[in-house]
Design a protein around this motif. Structure first.
Motif, PDB file in Angstrom:
ATOM      1  N   ILE A   1      30.300  25.869  84.673  1.00  0.00           N
ATOM      2  CA  ILE A   1      29.943  27.261  84.964  1.00  0.00           C
ATOM      3  C   ILE A   1      30.157  28.150  83.739  1.00  0.00           C
ATOM      4  O   ILE A   1      29.780  29.316  83.743  1.00  0.00           O
ATOM      5  CB  ILE A   1      30.744  27.790  86.173  1.00  0.00           C
ATOM      6  N   GLN A   2      30.737  27.595  82.661  1.00  0.00           N
ATOM      7  CA  GLN A   2      30.962  28.386  81.453  1.00  0.00           C
ATOM      8  C   GLN A   2      29.650  28.791  80.788  1.00  0.00           C
ATOM      9  O   GLN A   2      29.602  29.739  80.012  1.00  0.00           O
ATOM     10  CB  GLN A   2      31.801  27.574  80.454  1.00  0.00           C
ATOM     11  N   LYS A   3      28.582  28.039  81.075  1.00  0.00           N
ATOM     12  CA  LYS A   3      27.320  28.280  80.388  1.00  0.00           C
ATOM     13  C   LYS A   3      26.290  29.008  81.257  1.00  0.00           C
ATOM     14  O   LYS A   3      25.147  29.173  80.842  1.00  0.00           O
ATOM     15  CB  LYS A   3      26.744  26.948  79.912  1.00  0.00           C
ATOM     16  N   THR A   4      26.674  29.414  82.452  1.00  0.00           N
ATOM     17  CA  THR A   4      25.716  30.066  83.353  1.00  0.00           C
ATOM     18  C   THR A   4      26.265  31.382  83.871  1.00  0.00           C
ATOM     19  O   THR A   4      27.480  31.586  83.937  1.00  0.00           O
ATOM     20  CB  THR A   4      25.395  29.159  84.559  1.00  0.00           C
ATOM     21  N   SER A   5      25.368  32.265  84.254  1.00  0.00           N
ATOM     22  CA  SER A   5      25.783  33.529  84.860  1.00  0.00           C
ATOM     23  C   SER A   5      26.250  33.267  86.291  1.00  0.00           C
ATOM     24  O   SER A   5      26.014  32.187  86.857  1.00  0.00           O
ATOM     25  CB  SER A   5      24.613  34.507  84.873  1.00  0.00           C
ATOM     26  N   ILE A   6      26.865  34.260  86.908  1.00  0.00           N
ATOM     27  CA  ILE A   6      27.289  34.121  88.301  1.00  0.00           C
ATOM     28  C   ILE A   6      26.081  33.918  89.202  1.00  0.00           C
ATOM     29  O   ILE A   6      26.100  33.080  90.111  1.00  0.00           O
ATOM     30  CB  ILE A   6      28.108  35.340  88.753  1.00  0.00           C
ATOM     31  N   ALA A   7      25.006  34.646  88.946  1.00  0.00           N
ATOM     32  CA  ALA A   7      23.788  34.488  89.755  1.00  0.00           C
ATOM     33  C   ALA A   7      23.256  33.067  89.663  1.00  0.00           C
ATOM     34  O   ALA A   7      22.903  32.453  90.687  1.00  0.00           O
ATOM     35  CB  ALA A   7      22.724  35.494  89.307  1.00  0.00           C
ATOM     36  N   GLN A   8      23.187  32.523  88.463  1.00  0.00           N
ATOM     37  CA  GLN A   8      22.705  31.147  88.275  1.00  0.00           C
ATOM     38  C   GLN A   8      23.628  30.131  88.945  1.00  0.00           C
ATOM     39  O   GLN A   8      23.162  29.184  89.585  1.00  0.00           O
ATOM     40  CB  GLN A   8      22.582  30.855  86.776  1.00  0.00           C
ATOM     41  N   THR A   9      24.916  30.345  88.815  1.00  0.00           N
ATOM     42  CA  THR A   9      25.893  29.427  89.416  1.00  0.00           C
ATOM     43  C   THR A   9      25.791  29.431  90.929  1.00  0.00           C
ATOM     44  O   THR A   9      25.805  28.368  91.574  1.00  0.00           O
ATOM     45  CB  THR A   9      27.318  29.811  88.984  1.00  0.00           C
ATOM     46  N   MET A  10      25.694  30.623  91.520  1.00  0.00           N
ATOM     47  CA  MET A  10      25.595  30.717  92.985  1.00  0.00           C
ATOM     48  C   MET A  10      24.314  30.049  93.481  1.00  0.00           C
ATOM     49  O   MET A  10      24.332  29.293  94.461  1.00  0.00           O
ATOM     50  CB  MET A  10      25.633  32.181  93.430  1.00  0.00           C
ATOM     51  N   ASN A  11      23.212  30.322  92.804  1.00  0.00           N
ATOM     52  CA  ASN A  11      21.923  29.749  93.241  1.00  0.00           C
ATOM     53  C   ASN A  11      21.882  28.238  93.093  1.00  0.00           C
ATOM     54  O   ASN A  11      21.290  27.541  93.931  1.00  0.00           O
ATOM     55  CB  ASN A  11      20.776  30.368  92.435  1.00  0.00           C
ATOM     56  N   LYS A  12      22.539  27.731  92.090  1.00  0.00           N
ATOM     57  CA  LYS A  12      22.452  26.294  91.805  1.00  0.00           C
ATOM     58  C   LYS A  12      23.387  25.459  92.675  1.00  0.00           C
ATOM     59  O   LYS A  12      23.028  24.359  93.112  1.00  0.00           O
ATOM     60  CB  LYS A  12      22.756  26.060  90.330  1.00  0.00           C
ATOM     61  N   TRP A  13      24.610  26.004  92.970  1.00  0.00           N
ATOM     62  CA  TRP A  13      25.600  25.149  93.623  1.00  0.00           C
ATOM     63  C   TRP A  13      26.234  25.726  94.901  1.00  0.00           C
ATOM     64  O   TRP A  13      26.762  24.966  95.701  1.00  0.00           O
ATOM     65  CB  TRP A  13      26.737  24.837  92.644  1.00  0.00           C
ATOM     66  N   PHE A  14      26.184  27.045  95.096  1.00  0.00           N
ATOM     67  CA  PHE A  14      27.001  27.615  96.167  1.00  0.00           C
ATOM     68  C   PHE A  14      26.219  28.295  97.290  1.00  0.00           C
ATOM     69  O   PHE A  14      26.817  28.676  98.296  1.00  0.00           O
ATOM     70  CB  PHE A  14      28.006  28.615  95.570  1.00  0.00           C
ATOM     71  N   ARG A  15      24.920  28.464  97.142  1.00  0.00           N
ATOM     72  CA  ARG A  15      24.150  29.131  98.193  1.00  0.00           C
ATOM     73  C   ARG A  15      24.227  28.306  99.481  1.00  0.00           C
ATOM     74  O   ARG A  15      24.040  27.098  99.471  1.00  0.00           O
ATOM     75  CB  ARG A  15      22.697  29.320  97.749  1.00  0.00           C
ATOM     76  N   GLY A  16      24.549  28.961 100.584  1.00  0.00           N
ATOM     77  CA  GLY A  16      24.640  28.287 101.878  1.00  0.00           C
ATOM     78  C   GLY A  16      26.029  27.742 102.196  1.00  0.00           C
ATOM     79  O   GLY A  16      26.230  27.129 103.243  1.00  0.00           O
TER      80      GLY A  16
END
Length: 385
Positions: A183-198
């Motif tokens: 997650i050091q290389k991604t924004s919070i929006a990118q991190t949430m969309n990629k791994w945490f949505r739902g």
């Protein structure tokens, strides 16, 4: 015999080169930041240097930097600097003395958030994070700011040291314990969309789980309350230039690897400052803690709401590994120092700022890799009353 000797020499050379490369990057500076300027009206630090057993030990460890990793050491007590020695490598000299915090920056995040609460950008530490739309439909929306600051967000099945710390390629920023999923290389929006949505938080009282993502979410939640990066920079300046009184520029690193902008959560906790400015910040935190101010109330709230780490064992090689509790991004409750109110910052490669909130003592260490004797240089010094 000659063959064995040759292999041994080659392995030593290779290990030395690897160590050298690690030393170079552990203090790497990147000029892509949210910053506060310094001031000519900076906090003055009185110096009364002592020549004693400890100062001689520090001098020796700095002299053999290639073996110990030590590049900077300050001891501050009775309102005076009594040890102030350094032996910077080329990387730090090139950066004009700027020193990289690594995870000490998590504590800087907390301090900035405290000022955000005091300035009215956030109501209090008990607010739910669900009002930041980027976190909608994720487990983080089910958390209060206090829970995220305490690393009890219920994210241990996805990221962090509780479940994945034992994996070789893991880190506190690796998702599912895989170094490439950082997650050091991604924004919070990118991190949430990629791994945490739902995802949803499974239970209210989640276990302590040390994670870089929690710190990134906390600071970017605060940033979401600002209109733009200019207004946020102005806010940082009121903290570090006007309240603390830093002499030179201090900065938080942005997520420079992505195209993320201000509204997507692009701040990291990684912090840069010069040695004496780190000390100015630490000294101010101690004074704040002992004041009747809003920021003093915030810091005492962190201490009162600290949580147990519940580690299986403790190791006397760094503050994070030798403390029983954690409060709002600070390590607390050192082994053997019962009832002592000590706040510790701890960063990869041996970065340490340990603050005795009752006695006003500060031990500050910067290193390029941690091969120095932490117990002698940090723990044994801070435990003195």
């Amino acid at each position: 015999m000659k063959k064995i000797l040759g292999i041994l020499v080659l392995s030593l050379l290779l290990s030395g080169n690897a160590f050298s490369m690690h030393k170079k990057t552990i203090q790497m500076y990147k000029d892509y930041n949210y910053s506060s300027d310094g001031s000519e009206n900076y906090q003055k630090l009185e110096t009364k240097l002592q020549n004693n057993k400890l100062s001689k030990l520090v001098e020796k460890k700095l002299k053999y930097r290639d073996k110990t990793g030590l590049v900077n050491y300050i001891l501050f007590e009775n309102e005076k600097i009594i040890i102030d020695q350094n032996n910077y490598n080329e990387e730090i000299i090139k950066n004009n003395g700027l020193l990289r915090s690594n995870s000490m920056g998590k504590s800087m995040v907390s301090y900035v958030i405290g000022h955000g609460i005091c300035e009215g950008y956030i109501n209090n530490v008990n607010v739910k994070l669900s009002d930041w739309k980027i976190l909608n439909d994720t487990l983080y929306a089910d958390n209060t700011l206090q829970q995220v600051l305490n690393m009890t967000a219920g994210d241990h099945n996805f990221v962090g040291e509780k479940k994945y710390g034992q994996f070789k390629d893991s880190s506190d920023g690796a998702v599912f314990g895989k170094g490439k999923n950082t997650i050091q290389k991604t924004s919070i929006a990118q991190t949430m969309n990629k791994w945490f949505r739902g995802t949803k938080k499974k239970r209210e009282n989640s276990p302590y789980n040390y994670s870089a993502l929690a710190s990134h979410i906390a600071i970017n939640y605060l940033i979401s309350k600002f209109e733009d990066d200019k207004s946020y920079k102005k806010f940082l300046t009121t903290i570090f230039r006007d309240h603390v009184g830093v002499k030179d520029r201090v900065s938080f690193l942005k997520t420079s690897w992505s195209s993320a902008d201000f509204n997507e959560g692009n701040s990291r906790f990684t912090f840069f400052a010069k040695s004496h400015d780190y000390l100015r910040i630490a000294n101010t935190i101690i004074k704040d803690f002992n004041s009747k101010s809003c920021i003093g109330n915030y810091l005492r709230t962190l201490y009162d709401n600290r949580v147990n780490k519940n580690h299986d064992g403790y190791s006397a090689h760094q503050s994070g590994a030798y403390t029983k509790q954690y409060g709002g991004q600070f390590h607390m409750s050192f082994i053997g120092l019962k009832n002592r109110v000590i706040f510790a910052m701890d960063g990869a490669g041996g970065q340490q700022i340990v603050m005795d909130m009752e006695n006003g003592r500060v031990v500050l260490v910067n290193s390029v890799d941690q091969h120095y004797d932490w117990k002698k240089l940090v723990y044994n010094v801070i435990k003195q009353k």
